[in-house]
Motif scaffolding. Structure first.
Motif, PDB file in Angstrom:
ATOM      1  N   MET A   1       0.838  -1.201   0.000  1.00 56.69           N
ATOM      2  CA  MET A   1       0.000   0.000   0.000  1.00 56.69           C
ATOM      3  C   MET A   1       0.870   1.248   0.000  1.00 56.69           C
ATOM      4  N   ALA A   2       1.957   1.224   0.756  1.00 49.37           N
ATOM      5  CA  ALA A   2       2.868   2.361   0.800  1.00 49.37           C
ATOM      6  C   ALA A   2       3.509   2.599  -0.567  1.00 49.37           C
ATOM      7  N   ASP A   3       3.850   1.510  -1.273  1.00 52.19           N
ATOM      8  CA  ASP A   3       4.421   1.635  -2.617  1.00 52.19           C
ATOM      9  C   ASP A   3       3.430   2.294  -3.567  1.00 52.19           C
ATOM     10  N   LEU A   4       2.173   1.871  -3.484  1.00 52.68           N
ATOM     11  CA  LEU A   4       1.141   2.436  -4.346  1.00 52.68           C
ATOM     12  C   LEU A   4       0.937   3.914  -4.047  1.00 52.68           C
ATOM     13  N   MET A   5       0.842   4.254  -2.771  1.00 52.72           N
ATOM     14  CA  MET A   5       0.624   5.639  -2.396  1.00 52.72           C
ATOM     15  C   MET A   5       1.800   6.516  -2.811  1.00 52.72           C
ATOM     16  N   GLU A   6       3.011   5.993  -2.679  1.00 53.96           N
ATOM     17  CA  GLU A   6       4.192   6.745  -3.090  1.00 53.96           C
ATOM     18  C   GLU A   6       4.131   7.075  -4.575  1.00 53.96           C
ATOM     19  N   SER A   7       3.705   6.108  -5.370  1.00 55.77           N
ATOM     20  CA  SER A   7       3.605   6.318  -6.812  1.00 55.77           C
ATOM     21  C   SER A   7       2.548   7.363  -7.152  1.00 55.77           C
ATOM     22  N   LEU A   8       1.380   7.266  -6.520  1.00 59.11           N
ATOM     23  CA  LEU A   8       0.295   8.203  -6.796  1.00 59.11           C
ATOM     24  C   LEU A   8       0.644   9.618  -6.341  1.00 59.11           C
ATOM     25  N   GLU A   9       1.249   9.729  -5.179  1.00 61.31           N
ATOM     26  CA  GLU A   9       1.588  11.043  -4.655  1.00 61.31           C
ATOM     27  C   GLU A   9       2.727  11.687  -5.449  1.00 61.31           C
ATOM     28  N   PHE A  10       3.652  10.864  -5.940  1.00 60.81           N
ATOM     29  CA  PHE A  10       4.734  11.398  -6.775  1.00 60.81           C
ATOM     30  C   PHE A  10       4.157  12.078  -8.005  1.00 60.81           C
ATOM     31  N   LEU A  11       3.186  11.430  -8.641  1.00 60.78           N
ATOM     32  CA  LEU A  11       2.596  11.992  -9.852  1.00 60.78           C
ATOM     33  C   LEU A  11       1.724  13.204  -9.535  1.00 60.78           C
ATOM     34  N   SER A  12       1.017  13.157  -8.411  1.00 61.89           N
ATOM     35  CA  SER A  12       0.118  14.258  -8.063  1.00 61.89           C
ATOM     36  C   SER A  12       0.880  15.538  -7.718  1.00 61.89           C
ATOM     37  N   LYS A  13       2.139  15.385  -7.294  1.00 58.58           N
ATOM     38  CA  LYS A  13       2.949  16.551  -6.928  1.00 58.58           C
ATOM     39  C   LYS A  13       3.788  17.086  -8.096  1.00 58.58           C
ATOM     40  N   ALA A  14       3.798  16.357  -9.197  1.00 59.12           N
ATOM     41  CA  ALA A  14       4.575  16.808 -10.362  1.00 59.12           C
ATOM     42  C   ALA A  14       3.899  18.019 -10.988  1.00 59.12           C
ATOM     43  N   GLY A  15       4.657  19.094 -11.174  1.00 62.28           N
ATOM     44  CA  GLY A  15       4.080  20.313 -11.718  1.00 62.28           C
ATOM     45  C   GLY A  15       3.666  20.168 -13.172  1.00 62.28           C
ATOM     46  N   LYS A  16       4.494  19.494 -13.960  1.00 60.46           N
ATOM     47  CA  LYS A  16       4.154  19.225 -15.346  1.00 60.46           C
ATOM     48  C   LYS A  16       4.849  17.953 -15.794  1.00 60.46           C
ATOM     49  N   PHE A  17       4.213  17.225 -16.689  1.00 60.83           N
ATOM     50  CA  PHE A  17       4.785  15.978 -17.182  1.00 60.83           C
ATOM     51  C   PHE A  17       4.027  15.526 -18.418  1.00 60.83           C
ATOM     52  N   SER A  18       4.628  14.580 -19.125  1.00 59.31           N
ATOM     53  CA  SER A  18       3.973  13.977 -20.288  1.00 59.31           C
ATOM     54  C   SER A  18       4.316  12.499 -20.317  1.00 59.31           C
ATOM     55  N   PHE A  19       3.475  11.723 -20.982  1.00 55.73           N
ATOM     56  CA  PHE A  19       3.723  10.289 -21.116  1.00 55.73           C
ATOM     57  C   PHE A  19       2.858   9.738 -22.236  1.00 55.73           C
ATOM     58  N   THR A  20       3.173   8.519 -22.628  1.00 55.44           N
ATOM     59  CA  THR A  20       2.390   7.809 -23.642  1.00 55.44           C
ATOM     60  C   THR A  20       1.797   6.565 -23.006  1.00 55.44           C
ATOM     61  N   ALA A  21       0.553   6.274 -23.329  1.00 58.21           N
ATOM     62  CA  ALA A  21      -0.115   5.077 -22.820  1.00 58.21           C
ATOM     63  C   ALA A  21      -0.705   4.292 -23.979  1.00 58.21           C
ATOM     64  N   GLU A  22      -0.292   3.038 -24.101  1.00 58.77           N
ATOM     65  CA  GLU A  22      -0.906   2.141 -25.079  1.00 58.77           C
ATOM     66  C   GLU A  22      -1.948   1.321 -24.338  1.00 58.77           C
ATOM     67  N   THR A  23      -3.204   1.511 -24.707  1.00 63.68           N
ATOM     68  CA  THR A  23      -4.293   0.897 -23.951  1.00 63.68           C
ATOM     69  C   THR A  23      -5.003  -0.192 -24.755  1.00 63.68           C
ATOM     70  N   GLU A  24      -5.590  -1.110 -24.005  1.00 67.94           N
ATOM     71  CA  GLU A  24      -6.424  -2.176 -24.561  1.00 67.94           C
ATOM     72  C   GLU A  24      -7.657  -2.293 -23.674  1.00 67.94           C
ATOM     73  N   TYR A  25      -8.804  -2.525 -24.275  1.00 70.81           N
ATOM     74  CA  TYR A  25     -10.012  -2.658 -23.461  1.00 70.81           C
ATOM     75  C   TYR A  25     -10.983  -3.620 -24.133  1.00 70.81           C
ATOM     76  N   ASP A  26     -11.747  -4.314 -23.287  1.00 69.44           N
ATOM     77  CA  ASP A  26     -12.727  -5.288 -23.767  1.00 69.44           C
ATOM     78  C   ASP A  26     -14.076  -4.625 -23.946  1.00 69.44           C
ATOM     79  N   ALA A  27     -14.774  -4.993 -24.999  1.00 66.36           N
ATOM     80  CA  ALA A  27     -16.134  -4.515 -25.238  1.00 66.36           C
ATOM     81  C   ALA A  27     -17.046  -5.723 -25.390  1.00 66.36           C
ATOM     82  N   LEU A  28     -18.014  -5.838 -24.495  1.00 67.25           N
ATOM     83  CA  LEU A  28     -18.930  -6.976 -24.518  1.00 67.25           C
ATOM     84  C   LEU A  28     -19.922  -6.843 -25.673  1.00 67.25           C
TER      85      LEU A  28
END
Length: 272
Positions: free
Chosen positions: A44-71
């Motif tokens: 849980m501490a690892d997860l929170m550290e990751s989320l808080e790191f991103l929430s405190k970043a003033g500016k950033f960019s990234f790429t996400a390749e996503t996949e999703y199921d459609a019923l």
């Protein structure tokens, strides 16, 4: 975040003989309850550290390749996907360029005052005046306008509060490698979703992969995303957040706003 070798070995043995999520005996009104779920504090501490790191970043960019199921109507799940290139400048600017696998291009822009969403395939766009910060814009777009923004919570700065309130079980799975990066593979559960996250073991606690199971939705569809190109010193031009409709692009209304407008017109007609 990096666990000692002994800890890794012990966890590996445990997960060969137990379910992924750790269990410990608990008591309920003096009676021992076996196999009761719990939250592993270190995970849980690892997860929170990751989320808080991103929430405190003033500016950033990234790429996400996503996949999703459609019923589908026949009960079969079909996979679709897209590539998102996202730029964030806190507290109130977001740009997201989306390319679907079929070539369809879409864009989401929030400039601190207005939300814009465009579909270049259909050559249409919609906009709504909504001053505020990124969190407020995302909540309004997904809840009030009922529009999909699957990575919205990732860039929201208040997602950690939701995590602390909703997660009831979770733990460490294993160390694994995603795109050449050694990661902590963690798994968590809430009442509505199960999710797995892979967080870089060394350096900045960046999320490298995310898998969400919508276990209460028909067919239990999955959403999957792999993250690359994290940049916390992007060269951002103010023009990125300025929406300019393409030639011939038609403006349309978001469906909920259109329904509200139609109801208002009907009421005015009844008064006359």
């Amino acid at each position: 975040m990096k666990r000692r070798v002994l800890q890794i070995f012990i966890c590996s043995v445990i997960f060969f003989i137990l379910p992924v999520l750790p269990v410990v005996p608990q008591t309920e009104q003096g009676v021992e309850v076996k196999d009761a779920p719990r939250i592993d504090p270190e995970s849980m501490a690892d997860l929170m550290e990751s989320l808080e790191f991103l929430s405190k970043a003033g500016k950033f960019s990234f790429t996400a390749e996503t996949e999703y199921d459609a019923l589908q109507g026949n009960g079969q799940k079909i996979e679709f996907g897209s590539v998102h290139k996202i730029t964030v400048e806190r507290p109130d600017k977001v740009y997201s360029d989306v390319v679907e696998r079929d070539g369809t291009k879409k864009a989401f822009i929030f400039d601190g005052k207005d939300i814009y969403f465009s579909d270049l395939e259909r050559n249409v766009y919609a906009s709504v005046h909504r001053p505020g910060d990124i969190n407020q814009a995302i909540d309004y777009f997904t809840e009030d306008l009922q529009m999909p923004l699957p990575l919205g919570q990732l860039i929201s700065s208040d997602v950690s509060e939701w995590v602390k309130k909703e997660i009831y079980a979770g733990g460490f799975v294993e160390q694994s490698t995603i795109n050449g990066v050694l990661c902590e593979h963690l798994a968590f559960r809430t009442q509505n979703i199960d999710f797995q996250v892979w967080i870089a073991s060394e350096g900045d606690p960046l999320q490298m992969r995310l898998v969400i199971d919508y276990k209460n939705s028909p067919g239990e569809p999955q959403f999957r995303a792999t993250f690359t190109d994290w940049n916390f010193k992007p060269d951002i031009s103010d023009s990125l957040f300025v929406f300019k409709p393409a030639d011939g692009m038609q403006k349309i209304a978001f469906a909920p706003l259109l329904r509200t407008e139609l109801k208002s017109e009907e009421k005015e007609g009844e008064k006359k």
